[in-house]
Write an enzyme that holds these catalytic residues in place. Structure first.
Site, PDB file in Angstrom:
ATOM      1  CG  HIS A  34      79.401 -53.998  39.608  1.00 28.96           C
ATOM      2  ND1 HIS A  34      79.911 -54.961  40.428  1.00 28.96           N
ATOM      3  CD2 HIS A  34      78.179 -54.947  39.365  1.00 28.96           C
ATOM      4  CE1 HIS A  34      79.587 -55.741  40.777  1.00 28.96           C
ATOM      5  NE2 HIS A  34      78.816 -56.003  39.907  1.00 28.96           N
ATOM      6  CG  HIS A  35      79.944 -53.769  46.306  1.00 28.92           C
ATOM      7  ND1 HIS A  35      80.857 -53.312  47.667  1.00 28.92           N
ATOM      8  CD2 HIS A  35      78.677 -53.867  47.356  1.00 28.92           C
ATOM      9  CE1 HIS A  35      80.578 -53.488  48.277  1.00 28.92           C
ATOM     10  NE2 HIS A  35      79.656 -53.299  48.675  1.00 28.92           N
ATOM     11  CB  CYS A  36      83.515 -54.506  41.400  1.00 27.55           C
ATOM     12  SG  CYS A  36      83.142 -53.932  39.280  1.00 27.55           S
TER      13      CYS A  36
END
Length: 463
Positions: free
Chosen positions: A136-138
């Site tokens: 995930h980009h987070c």
């Protein structure tokens, strides 16, 4: 206890704003066979994966988002939830691999578990197999994710091209040496500092206005901007890095210039295929810019600013496209967009999380119509990697699409290759393979034009 920054959590908020998107970044690694057994793979990867803290943690949000989400240890870790296996239909060619990649990236990661997934893919030609890693980009931006993923390979982390990409803002190493006891010098330095601050503030303000203008002003042709469905297409192409660097030296441009010029030519052709006239303002592109300092390459987070240049799709000549891209990026880099982007990120990080979260959710839910594509350049490993004793013969970037941007291009340097991975909305880009072929054709044509000329010494990998 660790908390997500408001900027990192913003990728979760942006994902929540549109039920049709998944904000995970990915990479496909193609390896020489034979494929190991599932038990051997899980055993080999388990220790390496769990040694990366973020891959063993889950996100826990506070009630009503009054405080920042926390990273907490997964209470019931089970790699069987994350490491999966699949086989491509015969003959297992690139078309099948790309189709599987698109489908695997469509679904969102389960937020009740650590935000990553690993697919072991069998059935490739010549006895090869592949690994699709999805994060995930987070958790990380492109550079941090590549460092993380290369750390899973034999020998741990590897030297990358990242040293050639300079962060957007760097401290002046000579500043401390210019201290003086001369009061006249103090006055001169104070005036110079005040002038520099005023100039920077003005530049940043102008850059901020440019960014806001790009978000609210519709493009001349919005065929690439619009609502996104839940289905994806994917394609990739690799070109010779040596050829691209020859173009850099011959025409005194950067590798990023060459990559964006090739993207420009391919998107110009895509506009023409749709019966649209390529205009100067047809392809405003989101270009992330790393502001990650050299001592933070291993940190799992997002440290990026942005540029929003218009790619010159109105120019038909490929060499002139390259020169126009170089001029445009030089002008944008000298302007205030990167500073404005960094300032905005700093503000988001400094205000109370509840406020920042709501602002991000509001902004990402707005139907922006000015930006139509994304192009992100990630410097990958210089040397070929090995995993469980198998050579990684190809590495393909897989960027996400979101915020009404129906096409995203990831640019990755790996070994001797420059690789372009293209993710698109399924309905908007049935011609994704033609996009990839167009990029390769443009690089090949620029290489032919560079042939026979004597380039200056040295190479330019930066962007």
């Amino acid at each position: 206890m660790e908390r997500l920054s408001a900027f990192d959590a913003g990728f979760l908020d942006a994902e929540d704003a549109d039920p049709h998107i998944s904000l995970a970044v990915g990479a496909v690694s193609v390896l020489e066979g034979p494929v190991p057994s599932q038990d051997d793979i899980v055993t080999a990867l388990a220790a390496r994966i769990l040694a990366i803290p973020r891959l063993g943690q889950v996100v826990r949000r506070a009630p009503f988002d009054l405080s920042a989400p926390q990273w907490v240890a997964d209470p019931a870790p089970d790699l069987a939830h994350h490491i999966r296996r699949a086989a491509l239909p015969h003959p297992g060619d690139d078309e099948a691999l790309f189709r599987f990649t698109a489908e695997a990236m469509e679904s969102r990661l389960d937020r009740e578990r650590p935000l990553w997934q690993c697919w072991i893919i069998e059935g490739l030609p010549r006895g090869r197999w592949a690994i699709l890693m999805k994060v995930h980009h987070c958790i990380a931006d492109g550079i941090a994710a590549l460092h993380m993923l290369s750390g899973l390979c034999d020998g741990g982390e590897h030297t990358t091209y990242v040293g050639a990409i300079q962060p957007a803002h760097q401290p002046d190493p000579e500043a401390a040496r210019r201290l003086s006891l001369n009061p006249i010098r103090w006055a001169q330095d104070a005036w110079s500092t005040a002038s520099a601050v005023a100039s920077t503030a003005t530049t940043t303000l102008v850059g901020g206005i440019e960014i806001l203008d790009s978000l609210v002003r519709p493009s001349d042709d919005s065929v690439f901007n619009g609502p996104i469905t839940s289905m994806r297409r994917y394609s990739a192409v690799q070109v010779s890095l040596a050829d691209a660097l020859t173009v850099c030296r011959t025409f005194d441009v950067t590798l990023n210039d060459v990559a964006l010029a090739a993207i420009t030519d391919s998107f110009r052709a895509a506009l023409i295929r749709r019966g649209a006239e390529p205009r100067h303002h047809s392809l405003r592109t989101l270009v992330p810019v790393s502001v990650r300092p050299a001592d933070a390459m291993n940190r799992a987070d997002n440290q990026v600013s942005v540029m929003l240049p218009y790619l010159p799709v109105d120019e038909s000549d490929r060499l002139e496209q390259l020169r126009a891209v170089h001029r445009t990026l030089t002008r944008v880099k000298a302007g205030g967009q990167r500073s404005a982007g960094s300032t905005a990120v700093s503000i988001v990080k400094s205000v109370p999380f509840a406020v920042a979260s709501r602002v991000i959710r509001t902004v990402t839910a707005l139907p922006q119509r000015g930006v139509v594509a994304l192009a992100t350049n990630v410097p990958g490993p210089r040397d070929r990697l090995r995993l469980m004793g198998h050579d990684v013969v190809r590495m393909l970037p897989v960027p996400p699409v979101a915020l009404r941007l129906r096409a995203a291009v990831g640019i990755l340097s790996y070994g001797d290759d420059l690789v372009f991975g293209i993710t698109t909305d399924f309905d908007a880009f049935p011609d994704v393979a033609e996009l990839a072929d167009g990029i390769a054709d443009a690089v090949a044509d620029l290489t032919r034009q560079a042939a026979g000329r004597v380039p200056p010494p040295g190479d330019q990998v930066g962007g």
